[in-house]
Design a protein around this motif. Structure first.
Motif, PDB file in Angstrom:
ATOM      1  N   ARG A 171      32.831 -25.253  29.956  1.00 45.54           N
ATOM      2  CA  ARG A 171      32.162 -24.109  29.345  1.00 45.54           C
ATOM      3  C   ARG A 171      33.098 -23.309  28.450  1.00 45.54           C
ATOM      4  N   GLN A 172      34.367 -23.247  28.786  1.00 50.00           N
ATOM      5  CA  GLN A 172      35.303 -22.503  27.946  1.00 50.00           C
ATOM      6  C   GLN A 172      35.423 -23.154  26.571  1.00 50.00           C
ATOM      7  N   ALA A 173      35.570 -24.473  26.554  1.00 47.44           N
ATOM      8  CA  ALA A 173      35.653 -25.180  25.273  1.00 47.44           C
ATOM      9  C   ALA A 173      34.380 -24.968  24.465  1.00 47.44           C
ATOM     10  N   LEU A 174      33.237 -24.934  25.138  1.00 47.96           N
ATOM     11  CA  LEU A 174      31.970 -24.703  24.459  1.00 47.96           C
ATOM     12  C   LEU A 174      31.930 -23.300  23.859  1.00 47.96           C
ATOM     13  N   ALA A 175      32.330 -22.299  24.649  1.00 50.82           N
ATOM     14  CA  ALA A 175      32.278 -20.911  24.196  1.00 50.82           C
ATOM     15  C   ALA A 175      33.209 -20.653  23.025  1.00 50.82           C
ATOM     16  N   GLU A 176      34.290 -21.403  22.937  1.00 52.99           N
ATOM     17  CA  GLU A 176      35.289 -21.169  21.893  1.00 52.99           C
ATOM     18  C   GLU A 176      34.951 -21.827  20.556  1.00 52.99           C
ATOM     19  N   LEU A 177      33.868 -22.583  20.487  1.00 44.16           N
ATOM     20  CA  LEU A 177      33.505 -23.242  19.231  1.00 44.16           C
ATOM     21  C   LEU A 177      33.130 -22.217  18.162  1.00 44.16           C
ATOM     22  N   THR A 178      33.656 -22.422  16.954  1.00 43.74           N
ATOM     23  CA  THR A 178      33.299 -21.599  15.793  1.00 43.74           C
ATOM     24  C   THR A 178      33.014 -22.536  14.623  1.00 43.74           C
ATOM     25  N   PRO A 179      31.839 -23.126  14.586  1.00 38.93           N
ATOM     26  CA  PRO A 179      31.540 -24.128  13.566  1.00 38.93           C
ATOM     27  C   PRO A 179      31.564 -23.565  12.147  1.00 38.93           C
ATOM     28  N   ASP A 180      31.926 -24.422  11.216  1.00 33.92           N
ATOM     29  CA  ASP A 180      31.772 -24.134   9.798  1.00 33.92           C
ATOM     30  C   ASP A 180      30.344 -24.550   9.446  1.00 33.92           C
ATOM     31  N   MET A 181      29.444 -23.577   9.323  1.00 30.77           N
ATOM     32  CA  MET A 181      28.026 -23.887   9.189  1.00 30.77           C
ATOM     33  C   MET A 181      27.704 -24.624   7.887  1.00 30.77           C
ATOM     34  N   THR A 182      28.425 -24.312   6.819  1.00 34.50           N
ATOM     35  CA  THR A 182      28.168 -25.006   5.556  1.00 34.50           C
ATOM     36  C   THR A 182      28.517 -26.481   5.673  1.00 34.50           C
ATOM     37  N   ARG A 183      29.667 -26.767   6.231  1.00 38.20           N
ATOM     38  CA  ARG A 183      30.068 -28.163   6.407  1.00 38.20           C
ATOM     39  C   ARG A 183      29.184 -28.877   7.423  1.00 38.20           C
ATOM     40  N   LEU A 184      28.777 -28.164   8.474  1.00 36.22           N
ATOM     41  CA  LEU A 184      27.920 -28.785   9.479  1.00 36.22           C
ATOM     42  C   LEU A 184      26.551 -29.109   8.889  1.00 36.22           C
ATOM     43  N   ASP A 186      25.892 -29.737   5.747  1.00 35.53           N
ATOM     44  CA  ASP A 186      26.065 -30.864   4.833  1.00 35.53           C
ATOM     45  C   ASP A 186      26.168 -32.183   5.600  1.00 35.53           C
ATOM     46  N   ALA A 187      26.928 -32.175   6.705  1.00 32.07           N
ATOM     47  CA  ALA A 187      27.092 -33.403   7.492  1.00 32.07           C
ATOM     48  C   ALA A 187      25.769 -33.819   8.129  1.00 32.07           C
ATOM     49  N   CYS A 188      25.040 -32.839   8.667  1.00 32.51           N
ATOM     50  CA  CYS A 188      23.746 -33.157   9.299  1.00 32.51           C
ATOM     51  C   CYS A 188      22.735 -33.630   8.258  1.00 32.51           C
ATOM     52  N   ASP A 189      22.730 -32.991   7.099  1.00 32.71           N
ATOM     53  CA  ASP A 189      21.806 -33.411   6.038  1.00 32.71           C
ATOM     54  C   ASP A 189      22.089 -34.843   5.609  1.00 32.71           C
ATOM     55  N   ARG A 190      23.360 -35.180   5.484  1.00 32.15           N
ATOM     56  CA  ARG A 190      23.728 -36.531   5.042  1.00 32.15           C
ATOM     57  C   ARG A 190      23.276 -37.579   6.050  1.00 32.15           C
ATOM     58  N   LEU A 191      23.313 -37.216   7.336  1.00 29.15           N
ATOM     59  CA  LEU A 191      22.934 -38.155   8.393  1.00 29.15           C
ATOM     60  C   LEU A 191      21.465 -38.055   8.779  1.00 29.15           C
ATOM     61  N   GLY A 192      20.742 -37.123   8.179  1.00 29.40           N
ATOM     62  CA  GLY A 192      19.333 -36.941   8.531  1.00 29.40           C
ATOM     63  C   GLY A 192      19.131 -36.349   9.906  1.00 29.40           C
ATOM     64  N   LEU A 193      20.072 -35.497  10.338  1.00 31.18           N
ATOM     65  CA  LEU A 193      20.004 -34.913  11.674  1.00 31.18           C
ATOM     66  C   LEU A 193      19.372 -33.529  11.647  1.00 31.18           C
ATOM     67  N   ALA A 214      21.796 -25.675  14.298  1.00 33.35           N
ATOM     68  CA  ALA A 214      20.825 -26.346  13.422  1.00 33.35           C
ATOM     69  C   ALA A 214      20.699 -25.625  12.085  1.00 33.35           C
ATOM     70  N   PRO A 215      21.794 -25.489  11.329  1.00 29.81           N
ATOM     71  CA  PRO A 215      21.705 -24.775  10.046  1.00 29.81           C
ATOM     72  C   PRO A 215      20.789 -25.461   9.042  1.00 29.81           C
ATOM     73  N   SER A 216      20.557 -26.764   9.206  1.00 27.73           N
ATOM     74  CA  SER A 216      19.703 -27.482   8.254  1.00 27.73           C
ATOM     75  C   SER A 216      18.256 -27.021   8.304  1.00 27.73           C
ATOM     76  N   ILE A 217      17.819 -26.419   9.419  1.00 27.70           N
ATOM     77  CA  ILE A 217      16.446 -25.913   9.510  1.00 27.70           C
ATOM     78  C   ILE A 217      16.431 -24.382   9.525  1.00 27.70           C
ATOM     79  N   GLY A 218      17.519 -23.774   9.078  1.00 29.80           N
ATOM     80  CA  GLY A 218      17.567 -22.329   8.985  1.00 29.80           C
ATOM     81  C   GLY A 218      17.875 -21.609  10.274  1.00 29.80           C
ATOM     82  N   VAL A 219      18.379 -22.338  11.285  1.00 31.76           N
ATOM     83  CA  VAL A 219      18.718 -21.731  12.576  1.00 31.76           C
ATOM     84  C   VAL A 219      20.190 -22.068  12.870  1.00 31.76           C
ATOM     85  N   PRO A 220      21.127 -21.233  12.423  1.00 27.11           N
ATOM     86  CA  PRO A 220      22.544 -21.550  12.646  1.00 27.11           C
ATOM     87  C   PRO A 220      22.855 -21.872  14.106  1.00 27.11           C
ATOM     88  N   GLU A 221      22.325 -21.039  15.030  1.00 24.56           N
ATOM     89  CA  GLU A 221      22.447 -21.348  16.454  1.00 24.56           C
ATOM     90  C   GLU A 221      21.163 -20.947  17.159  1.00 24.56           C
TER      91      GLU A 221
END
Length: 286
Positions: A171-184, A186-193, A214-221
């Motif tokens: 849970r600590q590793a999970l809580a510490e995540l700070t994703p780069d939403m723009t890059r995420l 782009d990566a999800c869009d490229r993979l159709g995720l 899920a930034p690709s559908i307008g919901v960052p988290e």
């Protein structure tokens, strides 16, 4: 046109938090007008419901799901919210309906009363595969997870739309995540995720935590994501776990819990997923 909206907090934990969801009766609205509903209601998602009568005497309900970015073929916490509203309207402590969404028909149930319900449904068959390194690495990099984290495990899981499941040690590793939403995105869009569901290694009794980006559908988290939890349950069924309780929303100050169970099926595990829903208020949108 005035639009009546029921706001439901879906997948609460111990009477707190949950994902605010707008439940609306089907109306003559354009796609753009539907996308505006969750924004105006202050929710991440809206579910539009249309009721009829099933041949076996049970109500039949069609569901459509929208975020500000567009329509979704499925939404787990939206389904939980809709079931709570339908049960409240039916004035029964045990409610069952035939649901239609995303081109499939399935059963949903809700039990409870006084604006609070336990709801669960069949999310459908889950398809699982292992992503190749070239697909996995851009997503992990955008999440801020380095290749040195040897415990990371990834699967692509699909129920309605594919998403990547990513396991982190705790849970600590999970809580510490700070994703780069723009890059995420782009990566999800490229993979159709649809997005990326990151979860902590479950305890032996099936308790875990997760975050859905899920930034690709307008919901960052997402505060709660039932369909992704169903995907995780199908994945873990092959590792001896038949019941899950997954905590979400803590990083957003909205504690939520999604539950899922599995049992063997002819072509894979049969999943049921759900949570606690509280009907909060009725509002009117101009």
């Amino acid at each position: 046109m005035s639009l009546a909206v029921t706001v439901v907090h879906a997948c609460q934990r111990a009477g707190r938090g949950g994902s605010p969801t707008a439940v609306v009766d089907e109306a003559r609205l354009s796609a753009a007008e539907r996308c505006a509903v969750p924004v105006a209601a202050g929710t991440s998602h809206a579910v539009f419901i249309s009721t009829g009568e099933h041949g076996e005497g049970r109500p039949a309900v069609s569901l459509r799901f929208f975020t500000a970015a567009g329509e979704l073929p499925a939404c787990g916490h939206g389904t939980v919210a809709a079931l709570a509203v339908l049960a409240e309207r039916a004035r029964t402590r045990e409610y069952e309906a035939v649901l239609r969404a995303g081109g499939r028909t399935f059963l949903g149930q809700a039990t409870g009363g006084d604006h609070r319900y336990e709801a669960a449904f069949d999310p459908g068959p889950v398809q699982l595969r292992t992503p190749v390194a070239a697909d996995r690495q851009p997503v992990l990099s955008a999440l801020g997870i380095g290749p040195e984290q040897a415990s990371v495990r990834c699967r692509i899981a699909s129920v309605g739309r594919p998403r990547m499941l990513v396991r982190v040690p705790d849970r600590q590793a999970l809580a510490e995540l700070t994703p780069d939403m723009t890059r995420l995105r782009d990566a999800c869009d490229r993979l159709g995720l649809l997005g990326c569901y990151v979860y902590s290694t479950p305890s032996p009794d099936g308790r875990a935590a997760a975050r859905m980006f899920a930034p690709s559908i307008g919901v960052p988290e997402d505060i709660a994501n039932a369909n992704s939890t169903a995907c995780l349950a199908a994945h873990l069924a092959g590792h001896g776990l038949s019941a899950l309780e997954v905590d979400m929303g803590d990083s957003l100050g909205e504690p939520s819990t999604v539950t899922a169970t599995t049992r063997p099926g002819a072509v894979g595990p049969l999943v049921r997923v759900g949570g606690t829903a509280m009907i909060i208020e009725e509002i009117s949108l101009a």
